[in-house]
Motif scaffolding. Structure first.
Motif, short mmCIF file in Angstrom:
data_model
loop_
_atom_site.label_atom_id
_atom_site.label_comp_id
_atom_site.label_asym_id
_atom_site.label_seq_id
_atom_site.Cartn_x
_atom_site.Cartn_y
_atom_site.Cartn_z
N LEU A 1 0.82 -1.21 0.00
CA LEU A 1 0.00 0.00 0.00
C LEU A 1 0.85 1.26 0.00
O LEU A 1 0.54 2.24 -0.67
CB LEU A 1 -0.92 0.01 1.22
CG LEU A 1 -2.01 -1.05 1.26
CD1 LEU A 1 -2.67 -1.08 2.62
CD2 LEU A 1 -3.03 -0.79 0.16
N LEU A 2 1.91 1.26 0.77
CA LEU A 2 2.71 2.47 0.96
C LEU A 2 3.58 2.82 -0.25
O LEU A 2 3.71 4.00 -0.59
CB LEU A 2 3.58 2.34 2.20
CG LEU A 2 2.84 2.31 3.53
CD1 LEU A 2 3.79 1.96 4.67
CD2 LEU A 2 2.14 3.63 3.79
N VAL A 3 4.18 1.84 -0.89
CA VAL A 3 5.11 2.13 -1.99
C VAL A 3 4.43 2.91 -3.12
O VAL A 3 4.98 3.92 -3.58
CB VAL A 3 5.79 0.84 -2.49
CG1 VAL A 3 6.54 1.06 -3.79
CG2 VAL A 3 6.75 0.32 -1.41
N PRO A 4 3.23 2.53 -3.59
CA PRO A 4 2.59 3.34 -4.64
C PRO A 4 2.25 4.76 -4.19
O PRO A 4 2.07 5.65 -5.01
CB PRO A 4 1.30 2.58 -4.97
CG PRO A 4 1.49 1.21 -4.45
CD PRO A 4 2.44 1.32 -3.31
N LEU A 5 2.20 4.96 -2.87
CA LEU A 5 1.92 6.30 -2.33
C LEU A 5 3.21 7.09 -2.08
O LEU A 5 3.17 8.23 -1.66
CB LEU A 5 1.12 6.18 -1.03
CG LEU A 5 -0.26 5.54 -1.16
CD1 LEU A 5 -0.86 5.28 0.21
CD2 LEU A 5 -1.18 6.41 -2.00
N GLY A 6 4.36 6.45 -2.34
CA GLY A 6 5.65 7.13 -2.15
C GLY A 6 6.17 7.06 -0.73
O GLY A 6 6.96 7.91 -0.32
N TYR A 7 5.75 6.06 0.04
CA TYR A 7 6.17 5.93 1.44
C TYR A 7 6.75 4.54 1.69
O TYR A 7 6.58 3.63 0.91
CB TYR A 7 4.97 6.13 2.39
CG TYR A 7 4.52 7.55 2.49
CD1 TYR A 7 4.99 8.38 3.50
CD2 TYR A 7 3.61 8.08 1.58
CE1 TYR A 7 4.56 9.70 3.60
CE2 TYR A 7 3.19 9.39 1.66
CZ TYR A 7 3.66 10.19 2.67
OH TYR A 7 3.25 11.50 2.77
N THR A 8 7.41 4.41 2.85
CA THR A 8 7.89 3.14 3.34
C THR A 8 7.78 3.15 4.86
O THR A 8 7.38 4.16 5.44
CB THR A 8 9.33 2.84 2.88
OG1 THR A 8 9.63 1.47 3.16
CG2 THR A 8 10.34 3.75 3.55
#
Length: 99
Positions: free
Chosen positions: A80-87
């Motif tokens: 979920l986080l990677v496509p949002l630019g997070y880790t």
């Protein structure tokens, strides 16, 4: 709400609940993580369906996570986080000594 009832917030509940420090931290983390996930998705103008397509998860699974009805595993969070630019990042708790 009647005049004799007082407003009881989630924070009030946490203060009075007989929870261990680890249980309190788990609740805090779940609430903060879910809130930030929703904020990041909305900031990118994405719907749950858009995030489902980008992450490879199903929209109902995202809805369950965002409504606190499901606790995601770490691999699911990363999807979920990677496509949002997070880790994810591990940081020391406030007031804790560093290793």
């Amino acid at each position: 709400m009647s005049k004799n009832e007082s407003c009881y917030t989630f924070q009030d509940y946490l203060k009075e609940a007989k929870l261990t420090p680890a249980e309190r931290e788990e609740i805090r983390l779940d609430v903060e993580l879910t809130g930030r996930l929703i904020e990041a998705r909305e900031a990118r103008g994405m719907t749950q369906r858009d995030l489902a397509e980008a992450s490879g998860l199903k929209q109902p699974a995202i809805a369950r996570i965002e409504s606190h009805r499901s606790v995601p595993r770490v691999d699911t969070l990363l999807k979920l986080l990677v496509p949002l630019g997070y880790t994810l990042k591990i940081v020391p708790l406030e007031g804790s000594e560093r290793l």
